[in-house]
Design a protein around this motif. Structure first.
Motif, PDB file in Angstrom:
ATOM      1  N   LEU A  96     -24.467   0.837  33.127  1.00  0.00           N
ATOM      2  CA  LEU A  96     -23.898   1.979  32.413  1.00  0.00           C
ATOM      3  C   LEU A  96     -24.291   2.046  30.937  1.00  0.00           C
ATOM      4  O   LEU A  96     -24.698   3.109  30.455  1.00  0.00           O
ATOM      5  CB  LEU A  96     -22.372   1.972  32.575  1.00  0.00           C
ATOM      6  N   PRO A  97     -24.180   0.968  30.140  1.00  0.00           N
ATOM      7  CA  PRO A  97     -24.570   1.086  28.733  1.00  0.00           C
ATOM      8  C   PRO A  97     -26.041   1.424  28.553  1.00  0.00           C
ATOM      9  O   PRO A  97     -26.415   2.151  27.630  1.00  0.00           O
ATOM     10  CB  PRO A  97     -24.252  -0.294  28.139  1.00  0.00           C
ATOM     11  N   TRP A  98     -26.887   0.918  29.445  1.00  0.00           N
ATOM     12  CA  TRP A  98     -28.320   1.199  29.370  1.00  0.00           C
ATOM     13  C   TRP A  98     -28.602   2.650  29.747  1.00  0.00           C
ATOM     14  O   TRP A  98     -29.471   3.298  29.144  1.00  0.00           O
ATOM     15  CB  TRP A  98     -29.079   0.244  30.296  1.00  0.00           C
ATOM     16  N   PHE A  99     -27.885   3.151  30.724  1.00  0.00           N
ATOM     17  CA  PHE A  99     -27.995   4.560  31.102  1.00  0.00           C
ATOM     18  C   PHE A  99     -27.568   5.455  29.935  1.00  0.00           C
ATOM     19  O   PHE A  99     -28.240   6.456  29.625  1.00  0.00           O
ATOM     20  CB  PHE A  99     -27.120   4.819  32.326  1.00  0.00           C
ATOM     21  N   ALA A 100     -26.453   5.105  29.297  1.00  0.00           N
ATOM     22  CA  ALA A 100     -25.970   5.911  28.173  1.00  0.00           C
ATOM     23  C   ALA A 100     -26.995   5.946  27.037  1.00  0.00           C
ATOM     24  O   ALA A 100     -27.248   6.995  26.432  1.00  0.00           O
ATOM     25  CB  ALA A 100     -24.635   5.370  27.668  1.00  0.00           C
ATOM     26  N   GLY A 101     -27.587   4.786  26.740  1.00  0.00           N
ATOM     27  CA  GLY A 101     -28.613   4.746  25.705  1.00  0.00           C
ATOM     28  C   GLY A 101     -29.825   5.584  26.068  1.00  0.00           C
ATOM     29  O   GLY A 101     -30.380   6.309  25.220  1.00  0.00           O
ATOM     30  N   ALA A 102     -30.262   5.513  27.321  1.00  0.00           N
ATOM     31  CA  ALA A 102     -31.407   6.301  27.762  1.00  0.00           C
ATOM     32  C   ALA A 102     -31.097   7.793  27.715  1.00  0.00           C
ATOM     33  O   ALA A 102     -31.962   8.607  27.359  1.00  0.00           O
ATOM     34  CB  ALA A 102     -31.810   5.885  29.177  1.00  0.00           C
ATOM     35  N   HIS A 103     -29.870   8.158  28.069  1.00  0.00           N
ATOM     36  CA  HIS A 103     -29.481   9.570  28.060  1.00  0.00           C
ATOM     37  C   HIS A 103     -29.501  10.119  26.633  1.00  0.00           C
ATOM     38  O   HIS A 103     -30.003  11.233  26.394  1.00  0.00           O
ATOM     39  CB  HIS A 103     -28.094   9.715  28.671  1.00  0.00           C
ATOM     40  N   ALA A 104     -28.993   9.344  25.695  1.00  0.00           N
ATOM     41  CA  ALA A 104     -29.032   9.774  24.290  1.00  0.00           C
ATOM     42  C   ALA A 104     -30.471   9.878  23.804  1.00  0.00           C
ATOM     43  O   ALA A 104     -30.839  10.848  23.110  1.00  0.00           O
ATOM     44  CB  ALA A 104     -28.246   8.781  23.434  1.00  0.00           C
ATOM     45  N   TYR A 105     -31.300   8.916  24.154  1.00  0.00           N
ATOM     46  CA  TYR A 105     -32.707   8.934  23.739  1.00  0.00           C
ATOM     47  C   TYR A 105     -33.419  10.159  24.312  1.00  0.00           C
ATOM     48  O   TYR A 105     -34.205  10.815  23.611  1.00  0.00           O
ATOM     49  CB  TYR A 105     -33.389   7.655  24.203  1.00  0.00           C
ATOM     50  N   ALA A 106     -33.174  10.461  25.589  1.00  0.00           N
ATOM     51  CA  ALA A 106     -33.831  11.605  26.225  1.00  0.00           C
ATOM     52  C   ALA A 106     -33.482  12.906  25.510  1.00  0.00           C
ATOM     53  O   ALA A 106     -34.353  13.759  25.287  1.00  0.00           O
ATOM     54  CB  ALA A 106     -33.428  11.682  27.703  1.00  0.00           C
ATOM     55  N   HIS A 107     -32.233  13.066  25.105  1.00  0.00           N
ATOM     56  CA  HIS A 107     -31.828  14.273  24.376  1.00  0.00           C
ATOM     57  C   HIS A 107     -32.497  14.336  23.010  1.00  0.00           C
ATOM     58  O   HIS A 107     -32.946  15.406  22.571  1.00  0.00           O
ATOM     59  CB  HIS A 107     -30.303  14.292  24.217  1.00  0.00           C
ATOM     60  N   LEU A 108     -32.576  13.209  22.333  1.00  0.00           N
ATOM     61  CA  LEU A 108     -33.108  13.200  20.961  1.00  0.00           C
ATOM     62  C   LEU A 108     -34.623  13.356  20.913  1.00  0.00           C
ATOM     63  O   LEU A 108     -35.155  13.895  19.932  1.00  0.00           O
ATOM     64  CB  LEU A 108     -32.701  11.896  20.265  1.00  0.00           C
ATOM     65  N   HIS A 109     -35.328  12.898  21.950  1.00  0.00           N
ATOM     66  CA  HIS A 109     -36.794  12.862  21.898  1.00  0.00           C
ATOM     67  C   HIS A 109     -37.454  13.849  22.850  1.00  0.00           C
ATOM     68  O   HIS A 109     -38.667  13.793  23.054  1.00  0.00           O
ATOM     69  CB  HIS A 109     -37.278  11.448  22.183  1.00  0.00           C
TER      70      HIS A 109
END
Length: 430
Positions: A96-109
């Motif tokens: 879950l924490p890794w998914f959350a980080g990837a989701h934030a990264y995908a939105h930002l980049h």
């Protein structure tokens, strides 16, 4: 000052990281093929598609991106047409924490925030790598409580580089086994510390980490044998063990409640997704306890544990040395092993699909690291230390070679035979 065991851990980390980034399976959604997708699909279903019964979101997306192709991610179709994963949700909880980080990264980049694009795949692979290395660090800490740094370094090298653990922290890092290795290492460390101190936090740690392991794979509950029997070295000690545990019943009740709270998440999910508290998500897959395949699981060319991971034989041999060097580990190991091997290889598909060596036994290595270290110490005190070290080096060489062959598709991930094994043994290309 860094020690030899630290450098061995660092070497394992460096080689695994290099292997992971050389492989790069995230180019075409391959990270989420098969079991890896089944473990993970809870997260996009809940947090992106907002429907717990949408475990088929990966297949829907893959079919939109190109020609339909089968992805065996373990989907279970409910009578009302909804789809859930057949796998427990423990791996997804750890991711879950890794998914959350990837989701934030995908939105930002500017990447597709669909749960399956490159950032998500890279993040989940990194999660397996990090969890596996954290587990190995815990094994190092545990070994250093009983053995000196030299013995610990050799034991760590054997476990980290000489077993199929290495494959499951790099090439197959998105599987459950790196996390299971970490949870079981943490549970064992807490067990040892509780028997040294009888403090609340270590008892609760046992419940937490065993609960997480069981939520990843239900048969991991068998490892409860270890905290129950740790330190028993005689019949008198065995008879006294219930009284010892009862004297601390509040702590163990707390540990059981922590573990039960984690396991309740699975029942709550089933209830929310299907309306039922229990779902038989495995369907026609089953245990056949009348016809176990233990010998095939240990020795076959298809997926034999001792054939593909011969260093495991040295770990088991270490139980003899442990009677003298570390008797506390012998009874729990001897009690767990026959039960675990019987249950594991009673599964109808005892080879457990694609993978390298007997992957269900990776979570056993933190426990077996202790008798393995005891064997190394006994060898040092005799005249056969050079022979044992040579055997370990050969096992490491064989394991790294065959792990690379497995990743390259030369060593078959399933249905290998004796003829194919020897025909392809020295091959470097298909």
């Amino acid at each position: 000052m860094p020690t030899r065991s630290f450098y061995i851990w660092l070497l394992t980390a460096a080689l695994a990281t290099l292997a992971l980034f050389q492989d790069r399976p995230w180019k075409s959604l391959e990270v989420f093929d098969w079991d890896e997708g089944g473990y993970y699909t809870y997260l996009p279903s809940a947090f992106i598609y907002h429907d717990l019964a949408r475990a088929d979101s990966l297949e829907i997306l893959a079919n939109k991106l190109g020609p339909p192709r089968g992805r065996g991610i373990g989907l279970h179709h409910l009578p009302d047409g909804k789809v859930v994963s057949k796998y427990p949700l423990g791996v997804a909880l750890g991711e879950l924490p890794w998914f959350a980080g990837a989701h934030a990264y995908a939105h930002l980049h500017g990447d597709q925030p669909d749960g399956f694009s490159r950032p998500y795949q890279m993040s989940i692979m990194l999660a397996g790598l990090v969890y596996g290395l954290l587990g190995l660090w815990l094994v190092r800490k545990l070994l250093l409580r009983f053995f000196d740094d030299g013995v610990t370094a050799w034991a760590l090298a054997g476990i980290g580089l000489g077993t199929n653990y290495f494959n499951y922290i790099c090439y197959d890092a998105a599987m459950s086994h790196a996390a299971l290795f970490m949870w079981q290492a943490a549970m064992l460390y807490c067990t040892v510390r509780w028997y040294e101190t009888f403090r609340w936090r270590w008892a609760l740690g046992v419940g937490l980490f065993l609960g997480m392991a069981t939520l990843c794979r239900f048969t991991e509950i068998l490892y409860v044998i270890v905290p129950l029997l740790w330190g028993v070295t005689s019949w008198a000690g065995l008879r006294q063990r219930p009284a010892l545990l009862l004297a601390h019943w509040r702590q163990w009740t707390g540990a059981a409640l922590v573990g039960a709270a984690l396991l309740s998440l699975q029942f709550l999910f089933w209830r929310a997704a299907s309306g039922h508290w229990v779902v038989d998500s495995y369907g026609d897959e089953y245990f056949d306890f009348r016809h176990p395949n233990v010998l095939y699981g240990l020795f076959s060319y298809r997926k034999g544990w001792l054939l593909y991971t011969p260093l495991a034989a040295l770990m088991l041999l270490g139980l003899i040395a442990a009677w003298r060097q570390l008797p506390a580990v012998v009874v729990p190991a001897l009690a767990l092993l026959p039960v675990l091997l019987y249950v594991t290889f009673s599964w109808y598909a005892w080879w457990y699909g694609g993978g390298f060596s007997a992957r269900p036994l990776v979570s056993l290595y933190p426990l077996l690291a202790l008798p393995f270290a005891a064997l190394l110490l006994a060898a040092r005190q005799s005249n056969w230390q050079p022979a044992l070290r040579l055997a370990i080096v050969l096992c490491i060489g064989l394991n790294l070679w065959q792990t690379w062959q497995y990743a390259a598709g030369i060593l078959l991930y399933d249905k290998n035979t004796k003829e194919l094994y020897f025909r392809n043994f020295f091959h470097t290309s298909l």
